[in-house]
Design an enzyme around this catalytic site. Structure first.
Site, short mmCIF file in Angstrom:
data_model
loop_
_atom_site.label_atom_id
_atom_site.label_comp_id
_atom_site.label_asym_id
_atom_site.label_seq_id
_atom_site.Cartn_x
_atom_site.Cartn_y
_atom_site.Cartn_z
N ILE A 1 0.83 -1.22 0.00
CA ILE A 1 0.00 0.00 0.00
C ILE A 1 0.86 1.26 0.00
O ILE A 1 0.58 2.23 -0.72
CB ILE A 1 -0.95 -0.03 1.23
CG1 ILE A 1 -1.98 -1.16 1.09
CG2 ILE A 1 -1.63 1.32 1.43
CD1 ILE A 1 -2.75 -1.48 2.36
N ASP B 1 13.58 3.25 10.40
CA ASP B 1 12.81 2.23 11.12
C ASP B 1 11.89 2.99 12.08
O ASP B 1 12.39 3.75 12.94
CB ASP B 1 13.80 1.32 11.88
CG ASP B 1 13.11 0.20 12.62
OD1 ASP B 1 11.92 0.33 12.98
OD2 ASP B 1 13.77 -0.82 12.85
N VAL B 2 10.59 2.80 11.98
CA VAL B 2 9.67 3.59 12.81
C VAL B 2 9.71 3.20 14.29
O VAL B 2 9.11 3.87 15.12
CB VAL B 2 8.21 3.57 12.29
CG1 VAL B 2 8.10 4.20 10.91
CG2 VAL B 2 7.62 2.17 12.33
N ASN C 1 1.86 4.62 7.37
CA ASN C 1 1.38 3.38 6.77
C ASN C 1 2.18 2.15 7.21
O ASN C 1 1.68 1.03 7.11
CB ASN C 1 1.45 3.54 5.24
CG ASN C 1 1.36 2.23 4.50
OD1 ASN C 1 0.27 1.67 4.36
ND2 ASN C 1 2.51 1.72 4.05
N TYR D 1 -2.47 -7.49 16.59
CA TYR D 1 -2.72 -6.64 15.43
C TYR D 1 -3.98 -5.81 15.65
O TYR D 1 -3.99 -4.59 15.47
CB TYR D 1 -2.86 -7.50 14.17
CG TYR D 1 -3.04 -6.69 12.90
CD1 TYR D 1 -1.96 -6.01 12.33
CD2 TYR D 1 -4.29 -6.57 12.28
CE1 TYR D 1 -2.11 -5.25 11.19
CE2 TYR D 1 -4.45 -5.82 11.14
CZ TYR D 1 -3.36 -5.15 10.59
OH TYR D 1 -3.53 -4.39 9.46
N THR E 1 -0.85 -8.35 -0.14
CA THR E 1 0.46 -7.69 -0.21
C THR E 1 1.50 -8.69 0.31
O THR E 1 1.16 -9.78 0.77
CB THR E 1 0.50 -6.42 0.67
OG1 THR E 1 0.22 -6.79 2.02
CG2 THR E 1 -0.48 -5.37 0.20
#
Ligand SMILES: NC(=O)c1ccc[n+]([C@@H]2O[C@H](COP(=O)([O-])OP(=O)(O)OC[C@H]3O[C@@H](n4cnc5c(N)ncnc54)[C@H](OP(=O)(O)O)[C@@H]3O)[C@@H](O)[C@H]2O)c1
Length: 263
Positions: free
Chosen positions: A23, A64-65, A91, A155, A190
Site C-alpha cells: 500500500i 525504522d519507525v 502506513n 494486530y 500484499t
C-alpha cells in the site's frame, strides 16, 4: 472540525512510511504522479532505491519507525531539504502473529511498537513542521481490524489504538490547521499480508489491491474526510458490531473457524 476545503496536492511535500512495498509503495507512486514530492521511508534501502529510480518525484529515506532517532532524522531531513511537510501518511505496519502464550509476547509487543508506537513517534516528530505547513494532513492507515476485534489479537489491539489516536487527534489537531484522518482497509493482498487464510473463505472475493487503498488515500488527502473504509461497504459490518453484536459475533466466530482450519 476537519478542514474540508479543497486541497491541491500539486507541488506539495508528502512523507509515506512503509513505502518499500504494498500500500505504501502504491501510495508513493500515486502521489508522485499527482505532482507531489514524496519522501518514501522504510527499512529496505534497495527497494526504496528502485522505487525512487522508477518514479520521478520520489526521494528514498531509510528509517525504522521503532527508532526515535531514525524518525527524528527523517523529520529533520524533510525540514532541511524541503522546508515543509504537507502530508504525513503513517502506513508502516506488520501483521504480527496470534497471541497464544508466553512465546508470542515479544512478537506481540513488536507489533504494537511498529503499528501504533511508530505512528505516535512520526506524529510527534512531524507535528511542528505540519503546523508550519498548513493546511496539512495526517493520514493513518489503520484497518477494519481496528473497528472489529477479529483476527490476530496484537494486530487488532494496535489498530484499535491507531483508530483512537486518529479520532482524538482529528479533533485536537484541527485548530492547528492539521487534518488527521484514518483510512481503514479490509483485506488487501500484499507481501506482509498474503491473505492465505482469507483465500480459504468466501471472503476471497473481496480481497483488494494496494492501488485500491492508494486511491482512497488520495481521495482522503483531497477531501479531508475524518475516516474512509476500503471498500466502503465494510462499514455495514462495523455498524452491525455496534447495533447487533450477537449477529456480528456469529459471523466473526465463523471467520475464526475458517482462519484456523486448512493447510
Ligand atoms: N494488506 C492488508 O490486508 C491490510 C489491511 C488493513 C490495513 N493494512 C495496513 O496497511 C499498511 C501497509 O501494509 P501492506 O499490506 O502494504 O503490507 P506490506 O506490503 O508488507 O508493507 C508493509 C510496509 O511497512 C514497512 N515496515 C515494516 N516494519 C517497519 C518498521 N519497523 N519501520 C519502517 N517501516 C516498516 C515495510 O518496509 P520495510 O520492511 O522495508 O521496513 C513495508 O514497506 C499496514 O499498516 C497494514 O497494517 C493492510
Amino acid at each position: 472540525m476537519p478542514d474540508r476545503r479543497p486541497w491541491d496536492p500539486t507541488g506539495k511535500v508528502a512523507v509515506v512510511t512503509g513505502a518499500s512495498s504494498g500500500i505504501g509503495e502504491a501510495t508513493a507512486r500515486r502521489l508522485a504522479r499527482l505532482g507531489m514530492t514524496v519522501v518514501a521511508a522504510a527499512r529496505r534501502e534497495d527497494r526504496l532505491a528502485t522505487l525512487a529510480a522508477a518514479q520521478p518525484g520520489i526521494v528514498a529515506h531509510v528509517a525504522d519507525v521503532t527508532s526515535t532517532a531514525d524518525v527524528d532524522g527523517l523529520a529533520a531531513r524533510v525540514r532541511a531539504e524541503f522546508g515543509a511537510c504537507h502530508a504525513l501518511i503513517n502506513n508502516a505496519g506488520v501483521p504480527g502473529r496470534d497471541l497464544e502464550g508466553r512465546d508470542d509476547l515479544d512478537e506481540a509487543l513488536r507489533t504494537i511498537e511498529i503499528n501504533l508506537n511508530g505512528t505516535i513517534r512520526c506524529m510527534a516528530a512531524f507535528a511542528d513542521l505540519l503546523e508550519a505547513s498548513t493546511p496539512s494532513r495526517v493520514l493513518n492507515v489503520a484497518s477494519v481490524a481496528g473497528k472489529l476485534g477479529v483476527g490476530r489479537e496484537p494486530y487488532a489491539a494496535s489498530k484499535f489504538g491507531l483508530v483512537g489516536l486518529s479520532e482524538a487527534a482529528g479533533f485536537s489537531w484541527a485548530h492547528r490547521g492539521i487534518t488527521v484522518s484514518q483510512v481503514n482497509p479490509g483485506f488487501v493482498e500484499t507481501e506482509g499480508f498474503p491473505q492465505t487464510h482469507v483465500k480459504r473463505t468466501p471472503a476471497r472475493r473481496v480481497i483488494g489491491t494496494p492501488e485500491d487503498v492508494a486511491r482512497a488515500i488520495h481521495r482522503t488527502l483531497l477531501d479531508g474526510a475524518a475516516e474512509r473504509t476500503v471498500p466502503a461497504w465494510y462499514r455495514a459490518i462495523v455498524v452491525t458490531r455496534h447495533v447487533a453484536a450477537p449477529l456480528f459475533r456469529r459471523g466473526a466466530s465463523g471467520f475464526e473457524r475458517a482462519r484456523r482450519t486448512g493447510p
